[in-house]
Design a protein around this motif. Structure first.
Motif, PDB file in Angstrom:
ATOM      1  N   SER A 128      -2.194  -1.665  -3.510  1.00  0.00           N
ATOM      2  CA  SER A 128      -3.395  -0.861  -3.307  1.00  0.00           C
ATOM      3  C   SER A 128      -3.105   0.578  -2.962  1.00  0.00           C
ATOM      4  O   SER A 128      -2.114   0.897  -2.290  1.00  0.00           O
ATOM      5  CB  SER A 128      -4.230  -1.476  -2.179  1.00  0.00           C
TER       6      SER A 128
ATOM      7  N   THR B 122      -7.886   1.842   2.365  1.00  0.00           N
ATOM      8  CA  THR B 122      -8.111   0.751   1.403  1.00  0.00           C
ATOM      9  C   THR B 122      -8.457  -0.546   2.139  1.00  0.00           C
ATOM     10  O   THR B 122      -8.884  -1.509   1.537  1.00  0.00           O
ATOM     11  CB  THR B 122      -6.864   0.497   0.551  1.00  0.00           C
TER      12      THR B 122
ATOM     13  N   THR C 250      -6.288  -2.526   3.472  1.00  0.00           N
ATOM     14  CA  THR C 250      -5.198  -3.511   3.444  1.00  0.00           C
ATOM     15  C   THR C 250      -4.527  -3.604   4.815  1.00  0.00           C
ATOM     16  O   THR C 250      -3.818  -4.566   5.094  1.00  0.00           O
ATOM     17  CB  THR C 250      -4.121  -3.145   2.409  1.00  0.00           C
TER      18      THR C 250
ATOM     19  N   ASP D  93       0.856  -1.180   0.000  1.00  0.00           N
ATOM     20  CA  ASP D  93       0.000   0.000   0.000  1.00  0.00           C
ATOM     21  C   ASP D  93       0.895   1.233   0.000  1.00  0.00           C
ATOM     22  O   ASP D  93       2.112   1.127   0.149  1.00  0.00           O
ATOM     23  CB  ASP D  93      -0.936  -0.016   1.228  1.00  0.00           C
TER      24      ASP D  93
END
Lengths: 315, 595
Positions: free
Chosen positions: A79, A39, A41, A32
């Motif tokens: 991400s 997001t 994650t 990330d």
């Protein structure tokens, strides 16, 4: 197709699915760029700190590192927000991921205008267009969290090409159930109809389903197609439906230039010219505001779909 | 008869032979027990005497039940015991030796009388030293005593040889002090490691240690490395001598036989390289029997051994051969770079020629690769971030055997396998597709992360251009390399000073201070001349040893290196030579145009 009353978050589903897959996929790594809490994650990062890499605010480095990991056989999800995962590192994606065909899964959230209050700097409405233009790249946008989960599961074992997975920030109504099965290049007929074809992608499916109801009450039979796989697009399904209805509406939370509308027009123009109305951002920037208010102002509503359908049909 | 004075130790060795060394807290039963004469000085004295030189032996022993055993082989007609001291108040040095035969030995040592040998007792032997052709000392006696011995030898211009032992437990720093002015220092890899505070695991690390010791003022550094062979580091560089490969029964005494034989050869006025060969042969012979002194050869035996083995082509191979080989590789690469660019009529000669030496060393010496299996998962990787230097990579791949040389002439041709910039999907051996500047370091980081996750000891090398690091992504990546502590990443900056639009400073000032920049990003920085093969080899070796942080080698290079009219000329960054220029360049490099 039924729309659930309670919308759910596909971001949360994304994070949770990664955590689930982390247990079975030892080569799964997640990257990330300082947006892990948004997001989702970060959920994976908490469960598997050794396989989670926060690259900081450095999206070009994010994509390059993802490429290197993929080149060494890892299953990589990278991400950030759609804006920063498509625009800033576009050239890295093209040259270091797509050209060598490295199977990086670029899973972005906060796509489209439903980002809302953050405003146009954060509302990615060109990402499908610029990702779709790169050879080898595949582009997917799920409609709800059930579909998102199935797609993420599918991608964990997918190594044939890079993929751009477009997720939304907003909570979305659930339309699919656990029987859903994802396949590249396959659309889903959400409702069958004979008068007009409405093709949606991403979270716009529930708007299309609203339009289906509105049109039905006016005696118009709309065929609703959900197209999670924008590239490759389901040309066969588009041609079959348009062959029947001769009138097509596309709806996407994206510019009408280069996105789903363009993909559908490309198929139709070369094979079966039909009347098409593209609904989306009409070559302009949106603004800050609540997602639903923005949808309304920029025409991404069931009402607008229904009224454009009637115009096409001269009703 | 030539004389050699040996000033050193005398011990009694209590030796047990076991199958293997005991672990901590473990008892291992031995096959045999021996009480044998030993001590570095005594062993060396006996070795020299047997090889036919007169030995003045200066040492101190005690008066105890073992003293006679210790003297057993020293009562030799060639050995002058006039300077041998018996001190009734002391006990003789004792070594507890555990030998495993081929797998080496471990020694626990009680210094005893050895530690009481004084400088004044050396002065008594001044006349003997003056007469000698060589003086041999070992570090099993007090440092002031060694100092005195060396002073006297140097006063009379007698060659000096010092054998280092026991550096790990005692006076490491003092030993370094007596190196100045010494002709030859001999040690095994373990002792050398203690002295230089590094791990000497192979010839390259040995070479680094040797050079470090040479800086302290010793002329020749000899490091014996068991099966790896013997390493000589001197003003001519590093030379490796492979051993004789005989079957080893007991390694005890091998080192002292070596020292004794080297001293004899030096006393005879032989070159050091020949002395080492002589020493290797003596060492090989003595390790075929148990004990330090029992199997020491006489001159006839040693000459016969050498005669027999030299018929088979001699014993040694030089490290300098590796350097020569790599220089040739780089030259071939330069010739092929010019040829392939001449054929292609486009491409980037300047930055390919500046990178050639470094890429040659990587593909032919440093990297763990298998040309027959280009996708071998355990391999080291190379990311040519400055992808326009593709010809340097392609020619190296041809040298290493990933592709055939004739394929080089298809550079930049349609349907060919050699794209204008490296393409991992097309060319075997290319680890990453590159060409768009600024992206390689991130990719290298990704590969290095994967290696760590997969528990592989693969290293990732990445070459950056000096102009290239104007790209912001490089600095994003530089932070990531450190954040993830990727010490398996080694970057090389090809600092040739030019970019397309002009000199680096002209186009965009701010590259300098480049060393400080990388240091500020927490990288280990090594600066070298990027066209000095040995420096390149050493830098990569050093980078391997740095743990916890990544290393960048700042290689100062010359754009267009090797072709006079291209050197330092920005015009040849991206312009291929025309037919006449190709011819001229190949003439300079000594290659021919024929393909």
């Amino acid at each position: 197709m039924q729309i659930s009353a309670k919308p759910t978050s596909m971001r949360n589903t994304y994070g949770d699915t990664l955590v689930k897959l982390g247990a079975t996929h030892k080569n799964l790594v997640v990257l990330d760029a300082d947006l892990a809490k948004s997001t989702q994650t970060a959920r994976f990062g908490k469960a598997y700190p050794d396989r989670f890499f926060d690259m900081g605010i450095a999206e070009q480095d994010l994509m390059g590192t993802a490429a290197g990991l993929a080149a060494s056989g890892m299953s990589v999800f990278a991400s950030t927000f759609a804006m920063f995962g498509s625009g800033r590192p576009w050239e890295q994606i093209r040259n270091s991921i797509c050209y060598p065909n490295l199977p990086v899964k670029i899973a972005v959230t906060h796509a489209g205008i439903s980002v809302g209050e953050d405003g146009p700097t954060h509302q990615a409405c060109e990402d499908i267009a610029i990702m779709r233009a790169i050879p080898n790249m595949k582009v997917i946008a799920p409609a709800d969290s059930v579909e998102a989960e199935k797609i993420v599961e599918y991608l964990a074992d997918y190594y044939d090409s890079p993929v751009y997975l477009r997720l939304a920030r907003m909570n979305t109504p659930v339309v699919f159930d656990s029987n859903y099965k994802f396949e590249f290049g396959k659309g889903i007929i959400a409702e069958q109809g004979r008068d007009v074809t409405v093709i949606s992608t991403g979270v716009m499916l529930f708007k299309a389903l609203e339009a289906h109801k509105l049109l039905a009450s006016d005696g118009i039979s709309a065929e609703i197609i959900h197209m999670p796989s924008i590239k490759p697009v389901d040309a066969k399904m588009i041609l079959e439906s348009a062959g029947k209805t001769r009138n097509v509406i596309t709806i996407e939370e994206h510019s009408i230039i280069g996105g789903l509308g363009s993909a559908v027009c490309e198929v139709l123009a070369e094979n079966l010219p039909a009347r098409v109305k593209r609904i989306g951002m009409t070559d302009r920037f949106a603004e800050s505001g609540e997602p639903e208010a923005l949808f309304k102002k920029y025409g991404l509503t069931g009402n607008n779909i229904a009224s454009e359908a009637k115009k096409l049909l001269n009703r | 008869m030539d004389e050699i004075t040996v000033i050193g130790s005398i011990n009694i060795d209590f030796m047990v032979k076991t199958e293997r060394m005991p672990e901590r807290g473990e008892t291992v039963a031995g096959d045999n027990f021996y009480i044998l004469p030993g001590g570095k000085g005594a062993n060396q004295a006996v070795a020299i005497a047997r090889l036919g030189k007169k030995v003045n032996f200066v040492a101190k022993k005690g008066k105890d039940q073992f003293a006679d055993t210790a003297m057993k082989n020293l009562n030799h007609p060639n050995i002058n015991l006039e300077y041998m001291i018996n001190d009734e108040a002391l006990s003789t040095g004792v070594a507890l030796v555990n030998t495993t035969g081929q797998k080496g030995n471990k020694v626990t040592w009680f210094t005893g009388a050895n530690d009481k040998l004084t400088p004044a007792e050396i002065d008594r032997a001044e006349e003997a030293i003056k007469r000698s052709k060589a003086v041999v000392v070992c570090t099993e006696i007090p440092i002031p005593t060694i100092k005195r011995a060396l002073e006297l030898a140097q006063k009379y211009k007698v060659k000096t040889v010092m054998n280092v032992g026991n550096a790990g437990t005692k006076h490491r720093e003092e030993i370094k002090e007596v190196l100045r002015g010494l002709d030859i220092v001999i040690m095994n890899e373990r002792e050398g490691g203690y002295l230089t505070n590094r791990l000497i695991s192979h010839m390259e690390t040995g070479s680094l240690a040797g050079n470090e010791l040479r800086k302290l003022g010793v002329n020749h550094v000899i490091i014996t490395m068991g099966k790896e062979g013997t390493l000589l580091v001197n003003e001519h560089g590093s030379t490796v001598f492979h051993g004789y490969g005989v079957e080893v029964k007991d390694t005890v005494g091998g080192g002292d036989a070596f020292v004794g034989a080297v001293a004899c050869a030096i006393a005879d006025g032989k070159f050091v390289i020949d002395a080492i060969d002589y020493g290797n042969a003596a060492g090989a012979i003595v390790t075929q029997s148990i004990g330090a002194q029992e199997g020491l050869p006489d001159k006839a035996q040693l000459d016969a051994f050498l005669k027999e083995h030299h018929k088979a082509g001699g014993s040694y191979k030089k490290y300098t051969d590796t350097i020569k080989m790599l220089e040739n590789t780089a030259l071939n690469m330069r010739i092929n770079i010019i040829k392939m660019l001449g054929c292609a009529c486009s491409g980037h000669p300047g930055g390919s020629l500046s990178a050639a030496d470094i890429v040659a060393v990587l593909y032919k010496h440093v990297m763990k690769i298998d040309p027959k299996n280009p996708k071998w998962e355990e391999r080291d990787r190379f990311v040519l971030s400055k992808g326009h230097a593709a010809p340097a990579l392609y020619t190296a791949l041809a040298e290493a055997g990933f592709i055939k040389e004739e394929e080089l002439w298809n550079l930049r041709k349609i349907d060919g396998d050699l794209s204008g910039h490296p393409d991992m999907k097309k060319t075997p051996g290319v680890d990453m597709t590159t060409g768009s500047l600024g992206q390689g370091l991130s990719i290298a980081n990704g590969m290095a992360l994967a290696a760590k996750l997969q528990k592989k000891d693969s290293r990732v090398y990445v070459m950056l251009g000096d102009g290239e690091i104007q790209e912001g992504q490089i600095w994003e990546a530089a932070m990531s390399t450190y954040t993830r502590r990727l010490d398996n990443v080694c970057a090389v900056l090809d600092y040739n000073g030019l970019q397309i639009d002009g000199s680096i400073g002209q186009v965009k000032s701010g590259l300098e201070p480049v060393v400080e920049k990388w240091k500020a990003f927490n990288w280990n920085v090594i600066e070298i001349d990027g066209h000095n093969i040995e420096a390149i080899m050493e830098a990569f070796e050093e980078a391997k040893k740095v743990k916890g942080i990544p290393t960048i080698i700042i290689a100062r290079t010359i754009k267009g290196k090797g072709v006079s009219f291209m050197e330092r000329k920005v015009e040849y960054h991206g312009a291929a030579p025309n037919e006449a220029e190709t011819e001229k360049a190949l003439n300079e490099l000594g290659g021919c145009r024929c393909k």
